[in-house]
Design a protein around this motif. Structure first.
Motif, short mmCIF file in Angstrom:
data_model
loop_
_atom_site.label_atom_id
_atom_site.label_comp_id
_atom_site.label_asym_id
_atom_site.label_seq_id
_atom_site.Cartn_x
_atom_site.Cartn_y
_atom_site.Cartn_z
N GLU A 502 -3.57 -8.70 0.55
CA GLU A 502 -3.26 -8.65 1.77
C GLU A 502 -4.63 -7.81 2.36
O GLU A 502 -5.23 -7.02 1.72
CB GLU A 502 -2.36 -7.42 1.86
N SER A 503 -5.14 -8.51 3.32
CA SER A 503 -6.32 -7.78 4.08
C SER A 503 -6.19 -6.50 4.69
O SER A 503 -7.22 -5.84 4.99
CB SER A 503 -6.93 -9.13 5.11
N SER A 504 -5.26 -6.23 5.01
CA SER A 504 -4.82 -4.92 5.76
C SER A 504 -3.50 -4.26 5.41
O SER A 504 -2.28 -4.95 5.63
CB SER A 504 -4.98 -4.76 7.16
N ILE A 505 -3.39 -3.15 4.49
CA ILE A 505 -2.09 -2.86 4.04
C ILE A 505 -1.93 -1.48 4.86
O ILE A 505 -2.41 -0.46 4.93
CB ILE A 505 -2.36 -2.27 2.54
N PRO A 506 -0.66 -1.52 5.47
CA PRO A 506 -0.51 -0.20 6.05
C PRO A 506 -0.22 0.98 5.18
O PRO A 506 0.55 0.69 4.48
CB PRO A 506 1.04 -0.42 7.12
N ILE A 507 -0.52 2.20 5.78
CA ILE A 507 -0.34 3.43 4.90
C ILE A 507 1.25 3.97 5.32
O ILE A 507 1.33 4.14 6.46
CB ILE A 507 -1.40 4.45 5.34
N ARG A 508 1.91 4.09 4.01
CA ARG A 508 3.10 4.66 4.24
C ARG A 508 3.41 5.81 3.39
O ARG A 508 3.55 5.67 2.42
CB ARG A 508 4.22 3.47 4.22
N GLU A 653 5.18 -0.02 -2.07
CA GLU A 653 6.37 0.05 -1.13
C GLU A 653 7.37 0.79 -1.98
O GLU A 653 7.37 0.44 -3.32
CB GLU A 653 6.78 -1.43 -0.41
N PRO A 654 8.29 1.43 -1.56
CA PRO A 654 8.59 1.69 -0.16
C PRO A 654 7.39 2.69 0.50
O PRO A 654 7.01 2.82 1.71
CB PRO A 654 9.85 2.24 0.04
N TYR A 655 6.51 3.28 -0.42
CA TYR A 655 5.46 4.08 0.12
C TYR A 655 4.26 3.75 -0.65
O TYR A 655 4.28 3.23 -1.68
CB TYR A 655 5.78 5.51 -0.47
N THR A 656 3.20 4.01 -0.17
CA THR A 656 1.79 3.86 -0.34
C THR A 656 1.20 4.93 -1.29
O THR A 656 1.02 5.91 -0.53
CB THR A 656 0.72 3.35 0.73
N ARG A 657 1.06 4.85 -2.60
CA ARG A 657 0.69 6.20 -3.28
C ARG A 657 0.24 5.72 -4.63
O ARG A 657 0.52 4.80 -5.07
CB ARG A 657 1.64 7.10 -3.21
N VAL A 658 -0.44 6.88 -5.37
CA VAL A 658 -0.93 6.71 -6.77
C VAL A 658 0.38 7.20 -7.30
O VAL A 658 0.82 8.21 -6.90
CB VAL A 658 -2.02 7.66 -7.04
N ILE A 659 0.59 6.53 -8.54
CA ILE A 659 1.66 6.98 -9.53
C ILE A 659 0.92 6.88 -10.84
O ILE A 659 0.18 6.27 -11.14
CB ILE A 659 2.87 6.21 -9.27
N GLY A 660 1.63 7.88 -11.84
CA GLY A 660 1.04 7.80 -13.15
C GLY A 660 2.30 8.14 -14.05
O GLY A 660 3.35 8.90 -13.78
N VAL A 704 -7.50 1.34 -0.42
CA VAL A 704 -7.70 1.95 -1.81
C VAL A 704 -8.47 3.40 -1.78
O VAL A 704 -8.18 4.35 -2.34
CB VAL A 704 -8.47 0.97 -2.95
N ARG A 705 -9.36 3.34 -0.84
CA ARG A 705 -10.20 4.44 -0.53
C ARG A 705 -9.46 5.50 0.06
O ARG A 705 -9.48 6.93 -0.15
CB ARG A 705 -11.41 4.30 0.33
N LYS A 706 -8.32 5.07 0.96
CA LYS A 706 -7.79 5.99 1.59
C LYS A 706 -6.76 6.77 0.83
O LYS A 706 -6.05 8.12 1.27
CB LYS A 706 -6.87 5.32 2.72
N ILE A 707 -6.04 6.10 -0.24
CA ILE A 707 -4.82 6.66 -0.80
C ILE A 707 -5.07 6.72 -2.45
O ILE A 707 -4.26 7.62 -2.94
CB ILE A 707 -3.38 5.81 -0.59
N ALA A 708 -6.22 6.21 -2.82
CA ALA A 708 -6.40 6.37 -4.31
C ALA A 708 -7.82 6.82 -4.70
O ALA A 708 -8.55 6.02 -5.23
CB ALA A 708 -6.13 5.08 -4.84
N SER A 709 -8.17 8.00 -3.99
CA SER A 709 -9.65 8.54 -4.21
C SER A 709 -9.50 9.01 -5.97
O SER A 709 -8.57 9.13 -6.49
CB SER A 709 -9.71 9.67 -3.46
N PRO A 710 -10.92 9.03 -6.55
CA PRO A 710 -10.91 9.72 -7.82
C PRO A 710 -10.08 10.96 -7.97
O PRO A 710 -9.51 11.18 -8.98
CB PRO A 710 -12.45 9.74 -7.83
N ASP A 711 -10.20 11.78 -7.05
CA ASP A 711 -9.42 13.06 -7.23
C ASP A 711 -7.78 12.97 -7.37
O ASP A 711 -7.16 13.44 -8.26
CB ASP A 711 -9.64 13.98 -5.73
N ARG A 712 -7.32 12.07 -6.55
CA ARG A 712 -5.81 11.65 -6.51
C ARG A 712 -5.36 10.87 -7.92
O ARG A 712 -4.62 11.15 -8.42
CB ARG A 712 -5.75 10.68 -5.34
N ILE A 713 -6.43 10.10 -8.48
CA ILE A 713 -6.10 9.40 -9.64
C ILE A 713 -5.99 10.63 -10.77
O ILE A 713 -5.21 10.59 -11.51
CB ILE A 713 -7.20 8.30 -9.78
#
Length: 727
Positions: A502-508, A653-660, A704-713
């Motif tokens: 996807e060229s543009s992924i909405p932040i949810r 989806e359903p949310y945009t976030r880092v998980i682990g 990726v820059r918006k939701i998965a910064s190195p700090d968040r990872i």
């Protein structure tokens, strides 16, 4: 012409000249936004407050900005920002240099305890490296490990290989570089002489040389004309002979680029045409292209306006006359604003807390602070000048006098003295006493807390706007008769999407109550949460442990309390739920992976599991439980030699976030994952490696820059060293 998003080497050469006027300014505070923007707040005797932005992401820039355009301070400052504050607060800006003719700026700051350099790389992936006076890297936004150079904490900073500097090259070397080429004149200037495309064309135009001329057809007269044009350009830069321009497309061109939209586009200043470039002096190339050039007194002012309008145009409202409003972008915009407002609220909370703590530090060090203030007040009562007072403190510091050593700066123009109290730099009003200065800090903390209340009200308004946008989207879909009007249909559509392409992924976004803990959902859908420290271990047992839950812990010392939840805290608890064995095994792997087993570099450990009613905070008679500890009554079920295993992924989806968590648990939920194993890379270093891998996998790098910064990872990584499993 696409708008310029990266400063050129010529731009930086001009910037260095203008930045020189700020030498002597003092650094107040440093901020970091996301993973590629650094802000320095400084004070200058003549100009007052100065805001410097350094951005090294998709946009690469370095310039001052007007105070009203400064982004709101983020929430709790990350480690990089805290490191900058510790090294730069109270430091003098000693100057900036461009490395050779490369897109690298080296900012130097001086303080009594040493020199700090900020080396800003405005090329490639971009980077900001912080070094000491000997160029040893303290920290950096991106670690670099190439055959040609290395930039990692603890090593000496290595500049890229030296390239030809066309602004200082001799006539003989210039001719040699040109003759070494096997292409045309303009490409030779762009590559061999390192001018880049635009300025290579500009040199040709100013010299009256055909751009497409083959280098073999160029004679000495051609070289003379080109070299003279370069010398004139270099002379303008050395002498600061700038006549800066902000270039826009003409109104007609902007309209034609807008498909069938015939309405004039105008920014908030009434100017027509989108911005396309900003330069330190007029370019004949742009005049010939028909761009409208707006003059500026300084290049820094032109840069501020250019990037401000570039950002506005990037975030321009969707066209209301289009066939279907872009609800996705509107919703994403409101969600971004909410994220910023939440960060501001956290920032207000942190700022107010810091102010209160500083006030308490004054009382805790009453004698020291009173000694400093009394010394200044007595000297001023004798009409001693501020310079003499500052010199007296410097002499006292050399003699080892504690009060004098604590004085960092004396600002006579403002009547302010900056002191170091237990590692915190605190500004004191010199003519006031300790109590008055502490009261001022308490009052300021109260004012900041009131700003937080205003931000809370604002975020509610934005949430209403977000709700309204979603309502209008649903109404549009319903009236249009399209399938997908409801959430279920949207979810079905999401299931079939290739998010990586996807060229543009909405932040949810979604902020679950357990996000501050370690957590993951098992492959069966059950929540597992673990403590990050003794306080959270204590909280989990006391507040969140309910009937039906399982508690797991490693035999090894230093593991988190791990709770496998049978129900959500908002649901009625039940001891009748039978938790699947697969979920218990994943929880066991989680418990061992986030314990000292991983940190020690081992690949397996023993874990035991008990029911919630077997856990108590009441010790046996004569025993003592430390904070975060608990006692177990009854039998334990052991999971021997449980292998460590952790993966980090990005969920779309359903949310945009880092998980682990355990690989088996997150692989089915995340769009893409990276598996880890114990290794030699420090946690922060490994997080940056993961970030680069994720950024390469997604077409939408900004997502990726918006939701998965190195700090968040790093938030989801095991403690201790790691490496990517397939490496």
């Amino acid at each position: 012409m696409d708008p310029k998003r990266e400063l050129t080497s010529v731009d930086l050469a001009a910037l260095v000249r203008e930045f020189g006027t700020y030498e002597g300014a003092k650094v107040d505070k440093a901020y970091r936004y996301g993973d590629d923007l650094v802000r320095l707040k400084m004070r200058d005797f003549d100009r007052g407050r100065i805001e410097l932005l350094l951005e090294v992401g998709e946009v690469k820039r370095a310039h001052t900005v007007a105070q009203e355009r400064v982004p709101d301070a983020p929430g709790r400052p990350p480690q990089f920002a805290m490191m900058l504050r510790n090294r730069l607060s109270g430091a003098d800006f000693a100057g900036v240099e461009q490395y050779e003719f490369d897109r690298i700026l080296e900012f130097t700051f001086e303080r009594d305890d040493g020199t700090t350099r900020l080396i800003v790389e405005l090329f490639g992936q971009g980077n900001v490296a912080v070094t000491d006076g000997e160029y040893e890297v303290i920290d950096c936004l991106e670690t670099v490990r190439l055959k040609s150079r290395t930039v990692v904490p603890g090593s000496r900073y290595e500049f890229p290989d030296t390239r030809t500097n066309p602004l200082t090259v001799s006539r003989e070397v210039f001719a040699h570089e040109m003759e070494e080429s096997d292409t045309d004149v303009v490409r030779t200037l762009a590559t061999q002489l390192n001018f880049g495309g635009l300025y290579a064309e500009e040199i040709c135009t100013r010299a009256g040389v055909e751009k497409a001329m083959d280098i073999g057809d160029a004679d000495e007269e051609t070289y003379d004309r080109l070299y003279e044009a370069i010398e004139r350009l270099a002379l303008d830069i050395r002498n600061g002979n700038f006549n800066s321009r902000l270039y826009r497309e003409s109104a007609d061109e902007s309209e034609s680029a807008d498909d069938d939209n015939n309405e004039d586009r105008a920014n908030d200043d009434g100017d027509t045409g989108r911005v396309v470039d900003v330069t330190p002096f007029p370019l004949e190339e742009h005049d010939e292209a028909g761009f409208d050039g707006e003059p500026y007194d300084t290049f820094l002012d032109a840069l501020d306006d250019y990037f401000f309008h570039l950002e506005l145009e990037d975030e321009e409202e969707p066209d209301p006359t289009s066939q279907r409003p872009d609800f996705g972008e509107e919703i994403a915009k409101h969600e971004r604003i909410i994220e910023q407002q939440q960060g501001a609220i956290e920032g207000f909370e942190q700022e107010a807390e810091n102010l209160r703590e500083n006030a308490e530090l004054l009382y805790a060090n009453y004698g020291l602070v009173d000694d400093i203030l009394s010394t200044i007040q007595e000297a001023r009562a004798q009409d001693r000048p501020w310079d003499e007072i500052e010199a007296r403190f410097e002499d006292g510091a050399e003699q080892g006098i504690e009060a004098a050593e604590a004085v960092i700066d004396v600002d006579g123009s403002e009547g302010i003295v900056t002191v170091d109290v237990d590692g915190e730099y605190i500004e004191l009003v010199a003519h006031d006493g300790v109590e008055q200065n502490a009261d001022r800090l308490y009052t300021e903390a109260k004012r900041v807390a009131e700003k937080k209340e205003g931000a809370l009200a604002a975020i509610e308004d934005t949430r209403e706007d977000l709700k309204d946008a979603k309502r209008r989207r649903d109404e549009w879909e319903e009236q249009d008769g399209k399938p997908g009007a409801g959430d279920e249909d949207e979810d079905d559509e999401d299931d079939d999407r290739d998010w990586l392409a996807e060229s543009s992924i909405p932040i949810r976004e979604n902020e679950p109550w357990f996000d501050r803990f370690r957590w993951f959902h098992t492959s069966d859908g059950y929540l597992v949460i673990g403590g990050r420290d003794a306080d959270q271990n204590e909280e989990l047992v006391k507040k969140y442990l309910e009937p039906g839950d399982k508690v797991l812990h490693t035999q090894a010392h230093g593991g988190p309390v791990t709770v496998l939840k049978a129900t959500d805290p908002s649901e009625a608890s039940s001891s009748d739920i039978e938790l699947p064995e697969s979920s218990i095994e994943e929880a066991a792997q989680f418990a061992v992976s986030y314990s000292s087993v991983w940190k020690d570099g081992r690949y397996a450990g023993d874990v035991y599991a008990v029911d919630s009613d077997q856990v108590t905070k009441t010790p046996e008679s004569g025993e003592y439980l430390e904070k975060g500890g608990f006692a177990i009554r009854g039998d334990r079920t052991y999971y021997r030699d449980t292998p460590v295993g952790a993966a980090v992924g990005i969920q779309c989806e359903p949310y945009t976030r880092v998980i682990g968590g355990p690989p088996s648990a997150i692989e089915g939920t995340a769009e893409t994952t990276i598996e880890l194993e114990p290794g030699r890379y420090a946690q922060a270093d490994a997080a940056k490696r993961l970030y680069r891998r994720f950024r390469d996998r997604f077409e939408d790098e900004t997502f990726v820059r918006k939701i998965a910064s190195p700090d968040r990872i790093q938030h989801f990584m095991p403690p201790g060293g790691s490496r990517i499993a397939e490496e």
